[in-house]
Design a protein around this motif. Sequence first.
Motif, PDB file in Angstrom:
ATOM      1  N   LEU A 190      35.744  68.811  -3.442  1.00  0.00           N
ATOM      2  CA  LEU A 190      35.093  67.679  -2.780  1.00  0.00           C
ATOM      3  C   LEU A 190      36.052  66.511  -2.606  1.00  0.00           C
ATOM      4  N   SER A 191      37.020  66.386  -3.485  1.00  0.00           N
ATOM      5  CA  SER A 191      38.072  65.377  -3.333  1.00  0.00           C
ATOM      6  C   SER A 191      39.253  65.803  -4.188  1.00  0.00           C
ATOM      7  N   SER A 192      40.439  65.394  -3.790  1.00  0.00           N
ATOM      8  CA  SER A 192      41.617  65.737  -4.594  1.00  0.00           C
ATOM      9  C   SER A 192      42.752  64.782  -4.262  1.00  0.00           C
ATOM     10  N   ARG A 193      43.615  64.615  -5.242  1.00  0.00           N
ATOM     11  CA  ARG A 193      44.831  63.814  -5.057  1.00  0.00           C
ATOM     12  C   ARG A 193      45.893  64.364  -6.000  1.00  0.00           C
ATOM     13  N   HIS A 194      46.946  64.925  -5.442  1.00  0.00           N
ATOM     14  CA  HIS A 194      48.016  65.511  -6.255  1.00  0.00           C
ATOM     15  C   HIS A 194      47.452  66.547  -7.229  1.00  0.00           C
ATOM     16  N   ALA A 195      46.457  67.316  -6.790  1.00  0.00           N
ATOM     17  CA  ALA A 195      45.730  68.205  -7.697  1.00  0.00           C
ATOM     18  C   ALA A 195      46.579  69.332  -8.260  1.00  0.00           C
ATOM     19  N   ASP A 196      47.720  69.641  -7.633  1.00  0.00           N
ATOM     20  CA  ASP A 196      48.566  70.734  -8.110  1.00  0.00           C
ATOM     21  C   ASP A 196      49.850  70.249  -8.779  1.00  0.00           C
ATOM     22  N   LYS A 197      49.914  68.962  -9.049  1.00  0.00           N
ATOM     23  CA  LYS A 197      51.098  68.420  -9.719  1.00  0.00           C
ATOM     24  C   LYS A 197      51.063  68.805 -11.200  1.00  0.00           C
ATOM     25  N   LYS A 198      52.166  69.358 -11.701  1.00  0.00           N
ATOM     26  CA  LYS A 198      52.243  69.731 -13.108  1.00  0.00           C
ATOM     27  C   LYS A 198      52.436  68.489 -13.977  1.00  0.00           C
TER      28      LYS A 198
ATOM     29  N   GLY B 258      31.307  62.424  -5.023  1.00  0.00           N
ATOM     30  CA  GLY B 258      31.075  63.857  -4.958  1.00  0.00           C
ATOM     31  C   GLY B 258      29.610  64.209  -4.802  1.00  0.00           C
ATOM     32  N   PHE B 259      28.737  63.549  -5.565  1.00  0.00           N
ATOM     33  CA  PHE B 259      27.313  63.823  -5.455  1.00  0.00           C
ATOM     34  C   PHE B 259      26.771  63.401  -4.084  1.00  0.00           C
ATOM     35  N   ALA B 260      27.286  62.287  -3.575  1.00  0.00           N
ATOM     36  CA  ALA B 260      26.859  61.860  -2.237  1.00  0.00           C
ATOM     37  C   ALA B 260      27.246  62.913  -1.197  1.00  0.00           C
ATOM     38  N   LYS B 261      28.424  63.490  -1.363  1.00  0.00           N
ATOM     39  CA  LYS B 261      28.853  64.524  -0.425  1.00  0.00           C
ATOM     40  C   LYS B 261      28.010  65.783  -0.575  1.00  0.00           C
ATOM     41  N   MET B 262      27.630  66.108  -1.811  1.00  0.00           N
ATOM     42  CA  MET B 262      26.813  67.292  -2.040  1.00  0.00           C
ATOM     43  C   MET B 262      25.453  67.178  -1.364  1.00  0.00           C
ATOM     44  N   GLU B 263      24.936  65.965  -1.234  1.00  0.00           N
ATOM     45  CA  GLU B 263      23.643  65.778  -0.577  1.00  0.00           C
ATOM     46  C   GLU B 263      23.700  66.190   0.887  1.00  0.00           C
ATOM     47  N   THR B 264      24.872  66.049   1.499  1.00  0.00           N
ATOM     48  CA  THR B 264      24.998  66.460   2.898  1.00  0.00           C
ATOM     49  C   THR B 264      25.285  67.957   3.015  1.00  0.00           C
ATOM     50  N   ILE B 265      25.904  68.529   1.960  1.00  0.00           N
ATOM     51  CA  ILE B 265      26.234  69.954   1.990  1.00  0.00           C
ATOM     52  C   ILE B 265      25.021  70.805   1.611  1.00  0.00           C
ATOM     53  N   ARG B 266      24.332  70.393   0.539  1.00  0.00           N
ATOM     54  CA  ARG B 266      23.214  71.175   0.036  1.00  0.00           C
ATOM     55  C   ARG B 266      22.122  70.198  -0.380  1.00  0.00           C
ATOM     56  N   PRO B 267      21.349  69.682   0.582  1.00  0.00           N
ATOM     57  CA  PRO B 267      20.416  68.602   0.299  1.00  0.00           C
ATOM     58  C   PRO B 267      19.369  68.917  -0.756  1.00  0.00           C
ATOM     59  N   PHE B 268      18.673  70.017  -0.628  1.00  0.00           N
ATOM     60  CA  PHE B 268      17.611  70.342  -1.561  1.00  0.00           C
ATOM     61  C   PHE B 268      17.674  71.811  -1.918  1.00  0.00           C
TER      62      PHE B 268
ATOM     63  N   ILE C 286      16.132  76.627   0.572  1.00  0.00           N
ATOM     64  CA  ILE C 286      16.859  75.396   0.830  1.00  0.00           C
ATOM     65  C   ILE C 286      16.179  74.667   1.969  1.00  0.00           C
ATOM     66  N   VAL C 287      15.720  73.483   1.695  1.00  0.00           N
ATOM     67  CA  VAL C 287      14.917  72.748   2.668  1.00  0.00           C
ATOM     68  C   VAL C 287      15.646  71.495   3.106  1.00  0.00           C
ATOM     69  N   THR C 288      15.854  71.351   4.398  1.00  0.00           N
ATOM     70  CA  THR C 288      16.481  70.161   4.950  1.00  0.00           C
ATOM     71  C   THR C 288      15.440  69.061   5.045  1.00  0.00           C
ATOM     72  N   PRO C 289      15.744  67.830   4.565  1.00  0.00           N
ATOM     73  CA  PRO C 289      14.750  66.773   4.594  1.00  0.00           C
ATOM     74  C   PRO C 289      14.370  66.388   6.022  1.00  0.00           C
ATOM     75  N   THR C 290      13.108  66.039   6.212  1.00  0.00           N
ATOM     76  CA  THR C 290      12.626  65.581   7.499  1.00  0.00           C
ATOM     77  C   THR C 290      11.815  64.328   7.282  1.00  0.00           C
ATOM     78  N   LYS C 291      11.444  63.674   8.378  1.00  0.00           N
ATOM     79  CA  LYS C 291      10.543  62.545   8.260  1.00  0.00           C
ATOM     80  C   LYS C 291       9.167  63.048   7.837  1.00  0.00           C
TER      81      LYS C 291
END
Length: 429
Positions: A58-66, A279-289, A322-327
């Motif tokens: 979901l996010s990374s920065r220099h994730a493979d640096k030893k 990360g959680f905010a991004k997960m809401e768009t990937i897998r809302p419910f 998996i249910v996408t939110p609606t009005k």
Amino acid sequence: MLPSRVKTGNTSKGFSLKSLQVAALAALSIVATSFISPNAEASRYSSVVIDSRTGQVLSSRHADKKLYPASLTKIMTLYMTFDALSRGELKIDQKLRVSARAAGQTPTKLGLKKGSYITVKNAMLGLITKSANDAATVLAEAMAPTEAVFANMMTEKAQKLGMTRTSFRNASGLPNRRQKSTARDMAILGAALIHDFPQYYNYMSLQSFNYKGKTFKNHNNLLGKYAGADGIKTGYIRASGFNLVASAKRGDNRLIGVIFGGRTAKSRDRHMQKLLDQGFAKMETIRPFVIPLPVMRPAQIAYGSGHTRSTVQVASAHQREIVTPTKEAPKAPAVNSAKNWGIQVGAFSRATRARDQLEMARNLTDGMMDSGLYNIRRVTHDGTTIYRAQMHGFTKGQASNVCKTLQRQEVSCFIVTPETGNLLRVAQN
């Protein structure tokens, strides 16, 4: 907090070169005392956040640096211990003898004496809370002839888990120039610990440990302070800075976050909370419910929500809907069925908070809610959106009993009627 940029403008006639130098020195001081941020390109900083179920980054920065893992090394020591317990090679109440090498480890430690004994459980808890180096050596020597041999076993296990850039040289994380890992590898390890040994992972959320009259507080300060945080481990040596692997679960989503190179424990913790929030905010768009369904139950749409074929996906392997939110949808006509009542345990500004409340309620009702279906309903009124934390699939009597149980524990609960969807408060008696 260090601003992302420094605003400049025309200086007055009295603004001297010396003043500019003073201002520049002040700015450098702010940088020096701030958290080592991802944008700073600091030599020992790295971070990553992953979805623990899928491994999606979901996010990374220099994730493979030893870098130096410090006491994050103990996560692998614990993984090896949990593995030995699960295979019967160790027993949780087994007493382990403390060697001279173990007793001689440098702090932090429990202060174990040569020739004394400690149980496997207490050694584990000493690692988890105090990050005890003497306890780490005791466990290593219980699983291998020497700690050096155990470190080789750790490295081999790391490779099998996919931690391809990790090499261990001891069980504790004490300084060794050849002991290196990466943020990505530590995220893999954190997820493996959770998914491979769920029967032992709950130990990682222990906030304090009492041993021989002393109380040791867990160094993981996110526990009890960040919503959903339930592990895993901190680490520090001078060469690494302040490290952290953290796990947090909200609703059906679990994230693993890793930070290497924090300047202080507090700034590292604040940064981790920010990364997990994002990360959680991004997960809401990937897998809302994600609505759990009992095994073998036919897929069904949660009562009260309108869906088209395109907004409902059923994963048969996991029996989830998996249910996408609606009005706000028109109320479904009353169904002449016994189990068409529901409960509501609150309405919240974010879907994750609604899911957390339902999870909390489920944990408080001793299985009474296990047959229900989550139904987190997004409702928009006058431009304001709220999320109703509901669960459906009860008889009226079951819904009433669930609410009474929750109300006795000071949790707000209402019955949701099948005919109108109105909320009914139930008496506790």
